[in-house]
Every structure is written in C-alpha cells, then in structure tokens.
Write an enzyme that holds these catalytic residues in place. Structure first.
Site, PDB file in Angstrom:
ATOM      1  CE  LYS A  12      -3.980  -2.139   2.388  1.00 23.34           C
ATOM      2  NZ  LYS A  12      -4.779  -2.103   3.652  1.00 23.34           N
ATOM      3  CG  PHE A  60     -13.161   2.150   8.086  1.00 19.62           C
ATOM      4  CD1 PHE A  60     -12.656   1.449   7.001  1.00 19.62           C
ATOM      5  CD2 PHE A  60     -13.815   1.426   9.085  1.00 19.62           C
ATOM      6  CE1 PHE A  60     -12.801   0.077   6.895  1.00 19.62           C
ATOM      7  CE2 PHE A  60     -13.968   0.043   8.985  1.00 19.62           C
ATOM      8  CZ  PHE A  60     -13.465  -0.628   7.880  1.00 19.62           C
ATOM      9  NE  ARG A  93      -5.771 -12.290   5.644  1.00 16.20           N
ATOM     10  CZ  ARG A  93      -6.492 -11.170   5.687  1.00 16.20           C
ATOM     11  NH1 ARG A  93      -6.478 -10.316   4.668  1.00 16.20           N
ATOM     12  NH2 ARG A  93      -7.206 -10.864   6.737  1.00 16.20           N
ATOM     13  CB  THR A  99      -7.430  -6.214   9.967  1.00 14.93           C
ATOM     14  OG1 THR A  99      -7.770  -7.393   9.253  1.00 14.93           O
ATOM     15  CG2 THR A  99      -7.911  -4.988   9.221  1.00 14.93           C
ATOM     16  NE  ARG A 110      -2.385  -6.043   7.009  1.00 16.77           N
ATOM     17  CZ  ARG A 110      -3.577  -6.538   6.710  1.00 16.77           C
ATOM     18  NH1 ARG A 110      -4.189  -7.364   7.556  1.00 16.77           N
ATOM     19  NH2 ARG A 110      -4.168  -6.233   5.572  1.00 16.77           N
ATOM     20  CG  ASN A 124      -3.452  -2.638   7.103  1.00 14.70           C
ATOM     21  OD1 ASN A 124      -3.337  -2.173   5.967  1.00 14.70           O
ATOM     22  ND2 ASN A 124      -4.521  -3.282   7.495  1.00 14.70           N
ATOM     23  CG  HIS A 127      -5.046  -6.295  -0.092  1.00 16.36           C
ATOM     24  ND1 HIS A 127      -6.220  -6.379   0.616  1.00 16.36           N
ATOM     25  CD2 HIS A 127      -5.152  -7.195  -1.105  1.00 16.36           C
ATOM     26  CE1 HIS A 127      -7.013  -7.277   0.036  1.00 16.36           C
ATOM     27  NE2 HIS A 127      -6.388  -7.792  -1.012  1.00 16.36           N
TER      28      HIS A 127
HETATM   29  P1  IDP Z   1      -7.766  -7.105   5.758  1.00 14.93           P
HETATM   30  O1  IDP Z   1      -6.966  -6.059   4.990  1.00 14.93           O
HETATM   31  O2  IDP Z   1      -7.004  -7.659   6.924  1.00 14.93           O
HETATM   32  O3  IDP Z   1      -8.320  -8.188   4.849  1.00 14.93           O
HETATM   33  P2  IDP Z   1     -10.431  -5.910   5.770  1.00 14.93           P
HETATM   34  O4  IDP Z   1     -11.485  -6.124   6.804  1.00 14.93           O
HETATM   35  O5  IDP Z   1     -10.612  -6.536   4.426  1.00 14.93           O
HETATM   36  O6  IDP Z   1      -9.026  -6.354   6.409  1.00 14.93           O
HETATM   37  O7  IDP Z   1     -10.259  -4.344   5.635  1.00 14.93           O
HETATM   38  C1  IDP Z   1      -9.583  -3.773   4.541  1.00 14.93           C
HETATM   39  C2  IDP Z   1      -8.729  -2.618   5.031  1.00 14.93           C
HETATM   40  O8  IDP Z   1      -9.576  -1.614   5.620  1.00 14.93           O
HETATM   41  C3  IDP Z   1      -7.747  -2.975   6.137  1.00 14.93           C
HETATM   42  O9  IDP Z   1      -6.561  -3.535   5.649  1.00 14.93           O
HETATM   43  C4  IDP Z   1      -7.523  -1.629   6.796  1.00 14.93           C
HETATM   44  O10 IDP Z   1      -6.605  -0.824   6.032  1.00 14.93           O
HETATM   45  C5  IDP Z   1      -8.907  -1.004   6.714  1.00 14.93           C
HETATM   46  N1  IDP Z   1      -9.709  -1.258   7.922  1.00 14.93           N
HETATM   47  C6  IDP Z   1     -10.335  -2.411   8.252  1.00 14.93           C
HETATM   48  N2  IDP Z   1     -11.003  -2.302   9.417  1.00 14.93           N
HETATM   49  C7  IDP Z   1     -10.812  -1.039   9.825  1.00 14.93           C
HETATM   50  C8  IDP Z   1     -11.267  -0.290  10.983  1.00 14.93           C
HETATM   51  O11 IDP Z   1     -11.986  -0.798  11.859  1.00 14.93           O
HETATM   52  N3  IDP Z   1     -10.851   1.007  11.069  1.00 14.93           N
HETATM   53  C9  IDP Z   1     -10.063   1.603  10.126  1.00 14.93           C
HETATM   54  N4  IDP Z   1      -9.621   0.945   9.033  1.00 14.93           N
HETATM   55  C10 IDP Z   1      -9.980  -0.355   8.878  1.00 14.93           C
HETATM   56 MG    MG Z   2      -9.691  -8.055   3.327  1.00  9.39          MG
END
Ligand code: IDP
Ligand code: MG
Length: 170
Positions: A12, A60, A93, A99, A110, A124, A127
């Site tokens: 990212k 968000f 992963r 996350t 991360r 983070n 992806h």
């Molecule tokens: P992942 O990247 O671990 O698969 P997802 O739930 O798919 O997690 O969320 C995508 C992205 O959205 C995350 O990588 C993070 O950058 C952001 N994100 C997810 N949950 C939150 C939150 O609760 N607050 C702020 N940003 C979030």
């Molecule tokens: Mg995801």
C-alpha cells in the site's frame, strides 16, 4: 499438503513511502511462493472502490479509498503482485498479520510497520487476499491474463478493433 493457490498482494502507499518494499519482499520470500505477476499501479477512485467494494457501508470507507489511492502519502501508486504456490493465501495472510496493526503480532509485517492514524485509518502497509474467491476477484481486477505468467483462470483471445491505446513514439 494444501493445493496450489494464487493470492493478490498489494504494498500500500504507506509501505512505498516508508521505503519498505525490500523489507516486505524479503519477508514474503520466507513463504517460498513464486511471484507470477508484479507491477507498480496508479490507483484510480474506481479501482480503489472496486477493490474495497465489500466495505462500502463502513464508516471508514471514504478514508480507506483515499488511503489506497495514495492521497495520504502524496504517492498515487501501489505495488501489486500475484504470489502463487501451495497454500499461498494463508501463508501470506499469516506473514501479513492481523488487520489492526496495533493488535497484529509484532513480528508480522503489519505489526512491525503498520500504524493507526490520528483519524483512525489502519495504515497496515500490505493487502493480502483472504480466501480463494476474493483472490480470484481481486487478481482479475488488478491484472489482465497477459500480465500473469501462469494460466490461473479461464481466458480467451479477442481481436479488439479501434481500441485506444498509448504506444511509444519511434
Ligand atoms: P484485511 O486487509 O485484513 O483483509 P479488511 O477487513 O478486508 O481487512 O479491511 C480492509 C482494510 O480496511 C484494512 O486492511 C484496513 O486498512 C482497513 N480497515 C479495516 N477495518 C478497519 C477499521 O476498523 N478502522 C479503520 N480501518 C480499517
Ligand atoms: Mg480483506
């Protein structure tokens, strides 16, 4: 032994801005997976929105789209890659970590490099697709069949007439 899988990895904009590309690729090489596609990609609003379409109702979401587009890091780009091999999705992963970067294992990518901004965005760094269906959707969103060196999904050849494209001036 798990089956061979493909998974989409994005470094990212925060990862690129913090010069973490080398560190992240080195960590990912621990998996012994193969990189079968890679590019630096500009991220349009459409692409970012499609990528995170399943999160569009989250509070968000708008910030997340700005983040993926690079607007928080004055760099409108990400590095997109497809990793391929046995159990690729879970292996990547696991190395990526949770996350929420504050909750992620400190030795995960991360956990080591991510942060939560004062506005609450989870920056983070990386992806990684979370299941096979998501991986296929994401890989097909970011790459065309000719950009990947293995045949992952069914494709077809078409003769496109009058397609506008940019070519080198010679
Ligand atoms: P992942 O990247 O671990 O698969 P997802 O739930 O798919 O997690 O969320 C995508 C992205 O959205 C995350 O990588 C993070 O950058 C952001 N994100 C997810 N949950 C939150 C939150 O609760 N607050 C702020 N940003 C979030
Ligand atoms: Mg995801």
């Amino acid at each position: 032994m798990g089956a061979e899988q493909a998974t989409l990895v994005l470094i990212k904009p925060d990862g690129l801005k913090k010069s973490l590309t080398g560190n992240i690729l080195t960590r990912l090489s621990e998996t012994k997976l193969e990189i079968v596609a890679a590019k630096i990609a500009k991220v349009s609003k459409e692409l970012a929105t499609q990528h995170y379409v399943h999160l569009q109702d989250k509070p968000f979401f708008e910030e997340l789209i700005c983040y993926l587009m690079g607007e928080l890091h004055s760099r409108r780009k990400v590095m997109a890659m497809v990793y391929w091999g046995e159990d690729a999705i879970n292996k990547v992963r696991a190395l990526a970590g949770a996350t929420n970067p504050e909750e992620a294992d400190p030795v995960s990518i991360r956990g080591a490099y991510g942060r939560i901004t004062t506005k609450g965005v989870y920056e983070n760094v990386i992806h990684a697709s979370s299941n096979e269906q998501e991986a296929q959707r994401e890989i097909q969103l970011w790459f065309g069949p000719d950009e990947i060196i293995v045949d992952l999904y069914p494709s077809k050849e078409i003769i496109a007439k009058e397609v506008k494209q940019r070519v080198w001036v010679k």
